[in-house]
Write a protein that holds these residues in place. Structure first.
Motif, mmCIF file in Angstrom:
data_model
loop_
_atom_site.group_PDB
_atom_site.id
_atom_site.type_symbol
_atom_site.label_atom_id
_atom_site.label_comp_id
_atom_site.label_asym_id
_atom_site.label_seq_id
_atom_site.Cartn_x
_atom_site.Cartn_y
_atom_site.Cartn_z
ATOM 1 N N TYR A 51 0.873 -1.208 -0.020
ATOM 2 C CA TYR A 51 -0.012 -0.105 -0.098
ATOM 3 C C TYR A 51 0.976 1.184 -0.087
ATOM 4 N N ARG A 52 0.543 2.203 -0.729
ATOM 5 C CA ARG A 52 0.928 3.583 -0.651
ATOM 6 C C ARG A 52 -0.306 4.457 -0.845
ATOM 7 N N PRO A 53 -0.290 5.765 -0.185
ATOM 8 C CA PRO A 53 0.913 6.324 0.454
ATOM 9 C C PRO A 53 0.867 6.075 2.136
ATOM 10 N N ILE A 54 2.153 6.177 2.412
ATOM 11 C CA ILE A 54 2.591 5.890 3.941
ATOM 12 C C ILE A 54 3.237 6.986 4.601
ATOM 13 N N GLU A 55 3.082 7.432 5.705
ATOM 14 C CA GLU A 55 4.088 8.218 6.258
ATOM 15 C C GLU A 55 4.526 7.661 7.497
ATOM 16 N N ILE A 56 5.706 7.472 7.911
ATOM 17 C CA ILE A 56 6.264 6.925 9.212
ATOM 18 C C ILE A 56 6.677 7.957 10.027
ATOM 19 N N ILE A 57 5.946 8.014 11.300
ATOM 20 C CA ILE A 57 6.287 9.114 12.223
ATOM 21 C C ILE A 57 7.223 8.526 13.245
ATOM 22 N N ILE A 58 8.609 8.596 13.385
ATOM 23 C CA ILE A 58 9.314 8.030 14.449
ATOM 24 C C ILE A 58 9.477 8.884 15.539
ATOM 25 N N VAL A 59 9.113 8.326 16.810
ATOM 26 C CA VAL A 59 9.359 9.515 18.047
ATOM 27 C C VAL A 59 10.165 8.546 19.094
ATOM 28 N N ASP A 60 11.340 9.417 18.748
ATOM 29 C CA ASP A 60 12.695 8.767 19.798
ATOM 30 C C ASP A 60 12.459 9.320 21.066
ATOM 31 N N ASP A 61 12.259 8.380 21.890
ATOM 32 C CA ASP A 61 11.936 8.878 23.490
ATOM 33 C C ASP A 61 13.062 8.992 24.342
ATOM 34 N N GLY A 62 14.120 9.629 23.666
ATOM 35 C CA GLY A 62 15.034 9.636 24.590
ATOM 36 C C GLY A 62 16.383 8.643 24.480
ATOM 37 N N SER A 63 16.332 8.036 23.186
ATOM 38 C CA SER A 63 17.286 6.982 23.113
ATOM 39 C C SER A 63 18.770 7.570 23.214
ATOM 40 N N THR A 64 19.665 6.578 23.803
ATOM 41 C CA THR A 64 21.173 6.830 24.131
ATOM 42 C C THR A 64 21.950 6.326 22.986
#
Length: 359
Positions: A51-64
């Motif tokens: 399937y398209r269209p897709i948006e990926i929202i990556i929320v980095d919760d403070g990765s080290t």
């Protein structure tokens, strides 16, 4: 990479609710925290979607770790103009629910899929879900089957099918829904009506969110097919959280949300209410056995508020609940005998990684 400053929860939700969403766009909301060793597999499973269209929202919760660098490199090699968009947002560590709320605020799609950064979806998932949403405008919640695979060997160790011929609220009341972040998909309008994820909760937050969504949904659809895979192993299990006071508190908060849904609905069968009350009494005497009389009392009060008659099992559980700690301890011994017999049958069962997996 630009690292956006964390907004308050109210501001995030206001932003999300005020955005109507782009037609046909599927927003994948992916919270992550120090998953640099597996997030690329999850991203690859999204890239492989038919399937398209897709948006990926990556929320980095403070990765080290090196999550930001990996996402940068993956974006450069995979982003497709106007059909596959990747957005990376960094925030100070605030927990998975806060990350999902942030992802909702940053999203633009008409359809919403939450996907943890260690889980996988098969290539046909989004096409099937979008087709159902588009075919029937009233459908705003879809629940699919999913399996769990061993993080060490990749073998499927559990399978949970959707229940397409049953009312999904009643499935939840009977304790058979098994809600989690990856098996459900939502129309944007339903996510707005449901409200934000409860940021206070660090476990059972998916259960609490999904039952609220079902309570608000115009029309729910369940698919039997396995259209998602959860990675198992390498971290604390929900069952481990349940054994702590805080974990039990969050579980009861989720059940209280389900009680509130029942109070606002007039189409819930008496049988489903009775089975729900029975489960709550059982949770009550188990809490008493653990030495948490305050939590036991909360469970009993929720069960009592549902009213109605109980079947023989419900009456037995209510009796055990009223016995307090003694009733809980007596029931736990009965449960251990039952589990011992069950596990004897599976004692020799192993998997290619050499581990014996829990159910």
């Amino acid at each position: 990479m630009n690292r956006n400053i964390l907004q308050t929860s109210n501001e995030r939700i206001q932003n999300f609710a005020g955005n109507a969403g782009a037609s046909e766009l599927f927003s994948i909301i992916m919270p992550t925290y120090n998953r640099v060793n597996v997030i690329n597999q999850t991203l690859d499973s999204v890239f492989a979607q038919s399937y398209r269209p897709i948006e990926i929202i990556i929320v980095d919760d403070g990765s080290t770790d090196e999550t930001a660098s990996l996402v940068d490199a993956w974006k450069l090699s995979h982003e497709e103009e106007n059909s596959l968009l990747i957005k990376y947002v960094y925030q100070n560590n605030a927990g998975p629910s806060a990350a999902r709320n942030r992802g909702l605020a940053e999203s633009s799609g008409e359809f919403i899929q939450f996907l943890d950064s260690d889980d996988l979806i098969p290539p046909e998932r989004l096409e099937i879900l979008a087709g159902i949403f588009q075919q029937d405008p009233d459908v705003d919640f879809i629940h699919t089957g999913f399996d769990g695979f061993c993080a060490d060997c990749g073998e499927v160790i559990e399978t949970h099918y959707g229940k397409p011929d049953q009312d999904q609220l009643e499935v939840a009341l009977k304790g058979r829904l098994w809600p989690n972040t990856l098996r459900s998909a939502f129309k944007r309008s339903l996510a707005v009506a449901t409200g934000p994820w409860n940021e206070e909760m660090t476990c059972f937050e998916d259960y609490e969110y999904v039952v609220r969504a079902i309570g608000k949904a115009k029309k729910c659809v369940a698919l039997r097919e396995i259209l998602a895979s959860a990675r198992r192993g390498g971290g604390m299990r929900v069952s481990d959280n349940l054994r702590t006071y805080q974990g039990r508190t969050f579980r009861i908060m989720a059940e209280a949300a389900l009680c509130e849904v029942v109070r606002t609905r007039t189409d819930v069968s008496q049988q489903a209410k009775e089975e729900f009350a029975s489960r709550l009494y059982a949770l009550g005497f188990r809490s008493a056995a653990s030495g948490w009389p305050d939590l036991a009392k909360c469970c009993g009060e929720l069960a009592d508020s549902l009213g109605g008659e109980l079947d023989w099992l419900g009456k037995r559980r209510r009796f055990m609940y009223r016995l307090g700690k003694f009733g809980g301890i007596a029931n736990s011994y009965l449960g251990r005998i039952k589990n011992w017999k069950k596990h004897q049958k599976k004692k020799a069962q192993g998997h290619v990684c050499g581990k014996k997996h829990q159910e």
